[in-house]
Design a protein around this motif. Structure first.
Motif, short mmCIF file in Angstrom:
data_model
loop_
_atom_site.label_atom_id
_atom_site.label_comp_id
_atom_site.label_asym_id
_atom_site.label_seq_id
_atom_site.Cartn_x
_atom_site.Cartn_y
_atom_site.Cartn_z
N LEU A 34 0.83 -1.20 0.00
CA LEU A 34 0.00 0.00 0.00
C LEU A 34 0.86 1.24 0.00
N GLU A 35 0.24 2.39 -0.30
CA GLU A 35 0.93 3.66 -0.17
C GLU A 35 0.96 4.05 1.31
N HIS A 36 1.67 5.12 1.64
CA HIS A 36 1.80 5.52 3.04
C HIS A 36 0.51 6.08 3.62
N ASP A 71 -5.32 1.16 -18.92
CA ASP A 71 -5.58 2.55 -18.58
C ASP A 71 -4.34 3.43 -18.79
N ASP A 72 -3.40 2.97 -19.62
CA ASP A 72 -2.19 3.75 -19.83
C ASP A 72 -2.47 5.08 -20.50
N ASP A 73 -3.59 5.17 -21.24
CA ASP A 73 -3.89 6.38 -22.00
C ASP A 73 -5.00 7.18 -21.36
N ASP A 74 -5.19 7.06 -20.04
CA ASP A 74 -6.25 7.81 -19.38
C ASP A 74 -6.03 9.30 -19.51
N VAL A 75 -4.78 9.75 -19.53
CA VAL A 75 -4.46 11.16 -19.67
C VAL A 75 -3.85 11.38 -21.05
N ASP A 89 -3.51 6.82 -9.45
CA ASP A 89 -3.35 5.50 -8.88
C ASP A 89 -4.63 5.10 -8.15
N ARG A 90 -4.85 3.78 -8.03
CA ARG A 90 -6.03 3.25 -7.35
C ARG A 90 -5.63 2.08 -6.46
N ARG A 91 -6.48 1.74 -5.53
CA ARG A 91 -6.20 0.60 -4.65
C ARG A 91 -7.48 0.08 -4.01
N PHE A 92 -7.40 -1.13 -3.46
CA PHE A 92 -8.48 -1.70 -2.69
C PHE A 92 -8.39 -1.21 -1.25
N GLU A 119 -13.37 5.73 -9.88
CA GLU A 119 -12.07 5.18 -9.48
C GLU A 119 -10.97 6.23 -9.56
N ARG A 120 -10.93 6.95 -10.64
CA ARG A 120 -9.83 7.88 -10.84
C ARG A 120 -10.00 9.18 -10.08
N SER A 121 -11.21 9.50 -9.65
CA SER A 121 -11.39 10.68 -8.81
C SER A 121 -11.18 10.37 -7.33
N SER A 122 -11.42 9.13 -6.94
CA SER A 122 -11.31 8.74 -5.52
C SER A 122 -10.02 8.00 -5.20
N GLY A 123 -9.47 7.28 -6.17
CA GLY A 123 -8.29 6.44 -5.91
C GLY A 123 -8.64 5.08 -5.34
N ILE A 124 -9.93 4.74 -5.34
CA ILE A 124 -10.39 3.46 -4.79
C ILE A 124 -11.02 2.63 -5.91
N TYR A 125 -10.68 1.36 -5.98
CA TYR A 125 -11.24 0.49 -7.00
C TYR A 125 -12.74 0.30 -6.82
#
Length: 335
Positions: A34-36, A71-75, A89-92, A119-125
């Motif tokens: 996980l991230e910090h 999702d490599d081309d999301d931006v 980035d996203r995570r469970f 997902e991309r606005s919250s960072g949660i899957y």
């Protein structure tokens, strides 16, 4: 002599491997760091931020969710994100830490696109009740595999086939209770058309004009019109923790409608993520519209769909307190 020594050496190596392999360490699941920072749900209505590192969590590769491409081309490649640290980035979340919120819609109403936005606005899957084609189990997948009842995702996609009385949700023979629902509503003319295109081509393709002639299209359109209405008249009415999102309003004002959903889900809004996401809010899910040069909806099909629209308008007004847009025979105005 040297040949015998060599053969003896290979034999001893083989015997050693046979005896040592059972004692080697074995990992059944893939552990992902996980991230910090970490989000924890202390109650249904509060999502708090915890700056402590929580170490690792485990994912199991046995569930499929809805997806299309990587999702490599999301931006957009030409978008300069060096100043705003544009990272989507996203995570469970930890298992059992999230309320089970359904993302309910009729097929073809933009459920996949809404998952992408959330997902991309919250960072949660997000999750899905179905084993949809085109997903993966790595960070480069458009959507990730998850258990629908795990309460580790932001929302769970459903088309309503798994809902029962008493807020019961039964995806893939797993029984659980859901805590709330976001109902995504789209004009049934275009939702039915989008679902027919998906079945006859792919998720972002278009069916050939020849597919709209004959009994198959006629029966498809009429039966789907009834199913579209049944979604809003089902057991989901029993759950008071709900909100309505109209697809057309989401298209014209993505920023505002997305923030409404995040508020409903009690997710803090990250302006950096929002700025990055809204630069390419459609992702890979916008189907190219094809001008057939004719109206695929016959008078009888129009009559069936318009009847369903009137039923849903009455349900939304009396039960949900929402006004349905003027959807009746709208496709004729778009040709």
């Amino acid at each position: 002599m040297k040949s015998q020594i060599r053969q003896t050496g290979w034999f001893l190596c083989f015997v050693g491997m046979v005896f040592l392999i059972p004692y080697l360490p074995y990992k059944k699941h893939i552990s992902i760091p996980l991230e910090h920072r970490n989000f924890q749900v202390d109650s249904f209505n509060h999502l708090q931020t915890n700056s402590r590192e929580t170490g690792y969590f485990t994912t199991q590769a046995n569930e499929d969710v809805d997806g299309d491409d990587d999702d490599d081309d999301d931006v957009d490649d030409n978008y300069d994100n060096s100043d705003d640290n544009c990272v989507l980035d996203r995570r469970f979340m930890p298992k059992g830490s999230m309320p089970l919120i359904l993302l309910l819609s009729f097929p073809g109403s933009g459920n996949t696109w809404v998952r992408y936005l959330l997902e991309r606005s919250s960072g949660i899957y997000t999750g899905s009740a179905y084993r949809d084609v085109g997903t993966g189990n790595d960070e480069h997948s458009t959507f990730r595999e998850s258990r629908p009842c795990s309460k580790s995702t932001l929302v769970v996609k459903t088309h309503g086939w798994e809902l029962y009385d008493g807020n019961i949700f039964k995806p893939r023979k797993k029984l659980c209770k859901y805590d709330g629902v976001i109902i995504l509503v789209r004009n049934p003319y275009f939702a039915i058309l989008a679902e027919f295109n998906r079945q006859k081509s792919n998720k972002t393709g278009t069916a050939p004009a020849s597919a709209f002639g004959g009994e198959m299209w006629y029966n498809f359109a009429k039966t789907r019109a009834v199913r579209w209405a049944n979604i809003f008249n089902g057991t989901v009415k029993e759950n008071k923790n709900r909100m309505i999102i109209f697809y057309e309003q989401l298209v014209t004002d993505t920023d505002y409608q997305l923030r409404r959903m995040l508020d409903f889900l009690h997710i803090p809004q990250n302006e950096t993520r929002m700025k990055c996401l809204l630069h390419n809010s459609s992702g890979h899910f916008k189907r190219k519209h094809k001008d057939f040069g004719f109206n695929p909806f016959t008078t009888e099909i129009n009559r069936t769909i318009d009847d369903s629209i009137r039923k849903v308008r009455n349900i939304l007004k009396t039960v949900y307190g929402n006004n349905l847009p003027q959807y009746e025979s709208e496709y004729e105005d778009k040709v």
